[in-house]
Motif scaffolding. Structure first.
Motif, PDB file in Angstrom:
ATOM      1  N   MET A 229     -13.642 -23.878 -47.086  1.00 14.12           N
ATOM      2  CA  MET A 229     -13.885 -24.624 -45.849  1.00 14.12           C
ATOM      3  C   MET A 229     -12.980 -25.847 -45.750  1.00 14.12           C
ATOM      4  SD  MET A 229     -18.049 -24.334 -45.525  1.00 14.12           S
ATOM      5  CE  MET A 229     -18.101 -25.331 -44.037  1.00 14.12           C
ATOM      6  N   MET A 230     -12.708 -26.496 -46.883  1.00 14.42           N
ATOM      7  CA  MET A 230     -11.797 -27.641 -46.878  1.00 14.42           C
ATOM      8  C   MET A 230     -10.392 -27.197 -46.486  1.00 14.42           C
ATOM      9  SD  MET A 230     -10.977 -30.821 -47.368  1.00 14.42           S
ATOM     10  CE  MET A 230     -12.055 -31.782 -48.424  1.00 14.42           C
ATOM     11  N   ILE A 231      -9.931 -26.072 -47.058  1.00 14.91           N
ATOM     12  CA  ILE A 231      -8.609 -25.536 -46.719  1.00 14.91           C
ATOM     13  C   ILE A 231      -8.540 -25.196 -45.234  1.00 14.91           C
ATOM     14  CG2 ILE A 231      -7.039 -23.592 -47.092  1.00 14.91           C
ATOM     15  CD1 ILE A 231      -8.229 -23.499 -49.998  1.00 14.91           C
ATOM     16  N   ALA A 232      -9.589 -24.530 -44.729  1.00 13.90           N
ATOM     17  CA  ALA A 232      -9.614 -24.139 -43.326  1.00 13.90           C
ATOM     18  C   ALA A 232      -9.570 -25.355 -42.410  1.00 13.90           C
ATOM     19  CB  ALA A 232     -10.854 -23.297 -43.040  1.00 13.90           C
ATOM     20  N   MET A 233     -10.291 -26.417 -42.783  1.00 15.06           N
ATOM     21  CA  MET A 233     -10.323 -27.618 -41.942  1.00 15.06           C
ATOM     22  C   MET A 233      -8.956 -28.288 -41.862  1.00 15.06           C
ATOM     23  SD  MET A 233     -12.105 -31.278 -42.615  1.00 15.06           S
ATOM     24  CE  MET A 233     -10.822 -31.599 -43.810  1.00 15.06           C
ATOM     25  N   VAL A 234      -8.319 -28.485 -43.023  1.00 11.17           N
ATOM     26  CA  VAL A 234      -7.013 -29.141 -43.037  1.00 11.17           C
ATOM     27  C   VAL A 234      -5.975 -28.282 -42.315  1.00 11.17           C
ATOM     28  CG1 VAL A 234      -5.149 -29.954 -44.527  1.00 11.17           C
ATOM     29  CG2 VAL A 234      -7.508 -30.460 -45.119  1.00 11.17           C
ATOM     30  N   SER A 235      -6.056 -26.966 -42.502  1.00 11.78           N
ATOM     31  CA  SER A 235      -5.104 -26.075 -41.842  1.00 11.78           C
ATOM     32  C   SER A 235      -5.323 -26.041 -40.336  1.00 11.78           C
ATOM     33  CB  SER A 235      -5.226 -24.663 -42.412  1.00 11.78           C
ATOM     34  OG  SER A 235      -4.917 -24.644 -43.789  1.00 11.78           O
ATOM     35  N   LEU A 236      -6.575 -26.071 -39.910  1.00 12.60           N
ATOM     36  CA  LEU A 236      -6.898 -26.024 -38.484  1.00 12.60           C
ATOM     37  C   LEU A 236      -6.496 -27.311 -37.780  1.00 12.60           C
ATOM     38  CD1 LEU A 236      -8.413 -24.539 -36.113  1.00 12.60           C
ATOM     39  CD2 LEU A 236     -10.440 -25.821 -36.824  1.00 12.60           C
ATOM     40  N   LEU A 237      -6.784 -28.444 -38.415  1.00 10.16           N
ATOM     41  CA  LEU A 237      -6.599 -29.733 -37.747  1.00 10.16           C
ATOM     42  C   LEU A 237      -5.292 -30.427 -38.093  1.00 10.16           C
ATOM     43  CD1 LEU A 237     -10.214 -31.143 -38.263  1.00 10.16           C
ATOM     44  CD2 LEU A 237      -9.282 -30.065 -36.206  1.00 10.16           C
ATOM     45  N   GLY A 238      -4.791 -30.210 -39.318  1.00  4.55           N
ATOM     46  CA  GLY A 238      -3.632 -30.964 -39.769  1.00  4.55           C
ATOM     47  C   GLY A 238      -2.311 -30.229 -39.707  1.00  4.55           C
ATOM     48  N   MET A 349      -8.086 -14.749 -53.035  1.00  3.11           N
ATOM     49  CA  MET A 349      -6.814 -15.272 -52.547  1.00  3.11           C
ATOM     50  C   MET A 349      -6.534 -14.823 -51.114  1.00  3.11           C
ATOM     51  SD  MET A 349      -5.397 -17.379 -54.594  1.00  3.11           S
ATOM     52  CE  MET A 349      -7.091 -17.971 -54.733  1.00  3.11           C
ATOM     53  N   SER A 350      -7.069 -13.664 -50.731  1.00  5.27           N
ATOM     54  CA  SER A 350      -6.920 -13.244 -49.334  1.00  5.27           C
ATOM     55  C   SER A 350      -7.745 -14.142 -48.414  1.00  5.27           C
ATOM     56  CB  SER A 350      -7.342 -11.785 -49.175  1.00  5.27           C
ATOM     57  OG  SER A 350      -8.756 -11.634 -49.248  1.00  5.27           O
ATOM     58  N   LEU A 351      -8.910 -14.575 -48.897  1.00  5.43           N
ATOM     59  CA  LEU A 351      -9.712 -15.511 -48.102  1.00  5.43           C
ATOM     60  C   LEU A 351      -9.039 -16.887 -48.064  1.00  5.43           C
ATOM     61  CD1 LEU A 351     -13.297 -14.524 -49.297  1.00  5.43           C
ATOM     62  CD2 LEU A 351     -12.172 -13.921 -47.150  1.00  5.43           C
ATOM     63  N   TYR A 352      -8.369 -17.239 -49.164  1.00  5.69           N
ATOM     64  CA  TYR A 352      -7.564 -18.467 -49.166  1.00  5.69           C
ATOM     65  C   TYR A 352      -6.464 -18.373 -48.112  1.00  5.69           C
ATOM     66  CZ  TYR A 352      -3.710 -21.484 -50.684  1.00  5.69           C
ATOM     67  OH  TYR A 352      -2.668 -22.378 -50.715  1.00  5.69           O
ATOM     68  N   ALA A 353      -5.775 -17.226 -48.071  1.00  2.00           N
ATOM     69  CA  ALA A 353      -4.724 -17.037 -47.074  1.00  2.00           C
ATOM     70  C   ALA A 353      -5.304 -17.053 -45.666  1.00  2.00           C
ATOM     71  CB  ALA A 353      -3.998 -15.715 -47.324  1.00  2.00           C
ATOM     72  N   MET A 354      -6.497 -16.483 -45.522  1.00  5.23           N
ATOM     73  CA  MET A 354      -7.171 -16.462 -44.223  1.00  5.23           C
ATOM     74  C   MET A 354      -7.506 -17.883 -43.772  1.00  5.23           C
ATOM     75  SD  MET A 354     -10.612 -14.287 -43.382  1.00  5.23           S
ATOM     76  CE  MET A 354     -11.292 -14.167 -41.723  1.00  5.23           C
ATOM     77  N   ALA A 355      -7.985 -18.697 -44.722  1.00  4.38           N
ATOM     78  CA  ALA A 355      -8.324 -20.084 -44.396  1.00  4.38           C
ATOM     79  C   ALA A 355      -7.075 -20.924 -44.196  1.00  4.38           C
ATOM     80  CB  ALA A 355      -9.184 -20.680 -45.511  1.00  4.38           C
ATOM     81  N   PHE A 356      -6.032 -20.651 -44.995  1.00  4.76           N
ATOM     82  CA  PHE A 356      -4.816 -21.460 -44.961  1.00  4.76           C
ATOM     83  C   PHE A 356      -3.936 -21.100 -43.766  1.00  4.76           C
ATOM     84  CE2 PHE A 356      -0.394 -22.047 -46.853  1.00  4.76           C
ATOM     85  CZ  PHE A 356      -0.337 -23.378 -46.528  1.00  4.76           C
ATOM     86  N   MET A 357      -3.653 -19.808 -43.604  1.00  5.37           N
ATOM     87  CA  MET A 357      -2.751 -19.372 -42.541  1.00  5.37           C
ATOM     88  C   MET A 357      -3.491 -18.902 -41.295  1.00  5.37           C
ATOM     89  SD  MET A 357       0.136 -17.269 -44.688  1.00  5.37           S
ATOM     90  CE  MET A 357       0.909 -16.741 -43.165  1.00  5.37           C
TER      91      MET A 357
END
Length: 435
Positions: A229-238, A349-357
């Motif tokens: 969720m932290m990764i998704a937030m920074v990727s979405l907003l930042g 790691m796929s969920l990481y990529a999903m949250a990140f990208m």
């Protein structure tokens, strides 16, 4: 001779090959990114279309990354990377042909960006999981992740500067050509690897069952869920703010292509510094607090950047923003790879990529829309404030999350049993104050 702590993962030959090949390829990628962003804004003069191109290039990761994670746990990761890198090269060659002949149009850029996005949806989780094959020890894996981030951000520092110079002298076509050539380095590095560990692929049954197991495992464990969720937030907003950098460079700072390159390079220099900081850490223990603080700093940096009217000041602020962004995202990645079970690494790691990208395109589209309606500075301010709020929520949950990962640290040998006991007692004593 023993390597310094910050470079200990380089003791693995396969990892050295990967780092060099990937570094050359990533410099080419940043040259293409620089040329493509400037080309889109030059063709359209529309910040919304900048966001749309980014959206189409990254939204496939949101839908395809979970499937890619299942494949990463089932199939040979090196072969998968051979395929993804080759298709990416073909995409760059297509851009060269279209711009060279003068037939480039915005719909073609959007279509080719979508193709690259689909390829990256499979490439990124596979590449992240492949790090554990090249640096197979738990002690060296965090350092391998940090050095990989260092390489990424060194290329982010060098690539835009070279790309900006090439763009100013020879145009976007030369940037795309440089990227196409750079893929040969990583393909050659993959071909030269030997003695990779033999992984026994788990019997996952149907793809849907593997997907369901991965989601249940990741979101059923609070520390993994909080990091995603932290990764998704920074990727979405930042992260989408980088989509608007051509707008800041041209309309706010009244610069040209070289100014855009300076802004990208400043952000990359800060991120490189953050990656080197992570590489120098001897352990992931205690990394949660720096991650939370970095996320707050990142939000504050976005707000400060939105008020700047000076190129020099903007570069200084982006230096801080790049450091804090990298520390947040790579720090979360390091913690994820440390606490995840090996047989589920590809799917996490796929969920990481999903949250990140996967969240970046939504944020890019939102940032482009806000910039069109209210201007790029206000869009940056809104996203910065929301980022600070989300980071504060993460910091408040840290004591509870730390107690849950402590047994994992003890099991993999990162924390001695006596230290784990002392930490547990300290957390219990501190709980009333945190509340």
């Amino acid at each position: 001779m023993p390597l310094p702590n910050a470079f200990r993962a380089l003791a693995h030959r396969n990892y050295r090959l990967f780092l060099v090949g990937q570094g050359v390829s990533m410099m080419g990628t940043w040259m293409q990114t620089t040329g493509l962003s400037w080309l889109v804004y030059k063709l359209t003069n529309d910040s919304f279309l900048l966001g749309l191109v980014s959206f189409c290039g990254q939204i496939p990761a949101f839908f395809l990354s979970p499937l890619a994670g299942v494949m990463s746990d089932r199939f040979d990761r090196r072969r998968t990377l051979f395929v993804t890198q080759t298709i990416s090269m073909i995409q760059a060659v297509s851009l060269v042909a279209l711009t060279w002949t003068g037939h480039i149009e915005i719909w073609q850029i959007i279509a080719l960006s979508a193709v690259l996005g689909m390829v990256n949806a499979f490439d990124m989780p596979t590449r992240q999981a492949f790090l554990s094959d090249m640096a197979p020890t738990r002690v060296d894996l965090p350092n391998a992740i940090a050095l990989n981030s260092s390489m990424f951000n060194l290329s982010r520092l060098i690539g835009p500067v070279i790309g900006g110079a090439i763009l100013a002298r020879w145009g976007a076509t030369a940037c795309f050509l440089a990227n196409a050539i750079s893929y040969t380095a990583v393909i050659a590095a993959l071909a030269a690897m030997t003695n990779l560990p033999i992984r026994v692929a788990p019997r996952l049954g149907r793809v849907s069952s593997g997907l369901a197991e991965g989601f249940k495992y990741a979101f059923g464990f609070a520390p993994i869920r909080a990091l995603l969720m932290m990764i998704a937030m920074v990727s979405l907003l930042g992260m989408p703010i980088s989509t608007l950098l051509p707008v800041f460079a041209k309309d706010v700072l009244h610069g040209e292509a070289q100014t855009f390159g300076y802004l990208l390079a400043a952000s990359g220099a800060g991120a490189l510094t953050g990656a080197l900081y992570l590489a120098n850490r001897r352990s992931v223990v205690g990394l949660g607090k720096p991650i939370g603080g970095a996320a707050v700093t990142f939000g504050a940096s976005m707000i400060a950047f939105s008020f700047s009217q000076s190129v020099l000041l903007s570069c200084g602020i982006l230096l801080i923003a790049g450091f804090s962004m990298l520390l947040t995202l790579a720090g979360c990645n390091t913690l994820l790879q440390t606490i995840v079970d090996d047989d589920k690494r590809g799917r996490v790691m796929s969920l990481y990529a999903m949250a990140f990208m996967g969240t970046v395109p939504v944020g890019s589209l939102l940032a482009g829309t806000l910039a069109n309606q209210f201007g790029a500075p206000l869009a940056a301010r809104i996203n910065g404030v929301l980022c600070i709020v989300g980071a504060a929520a993460f910091i408040l949950r840290l004591p509870a999350l730390r107690k849950q990962v402590l047994p994992i640290y003890q099991r993999v040998g990162l924390v001695p049993p006596i230290t784990a006991a002392v930490e547990a007692v300290a957390e219990l004593q501190a709980a009333p104050e945190d509340a």
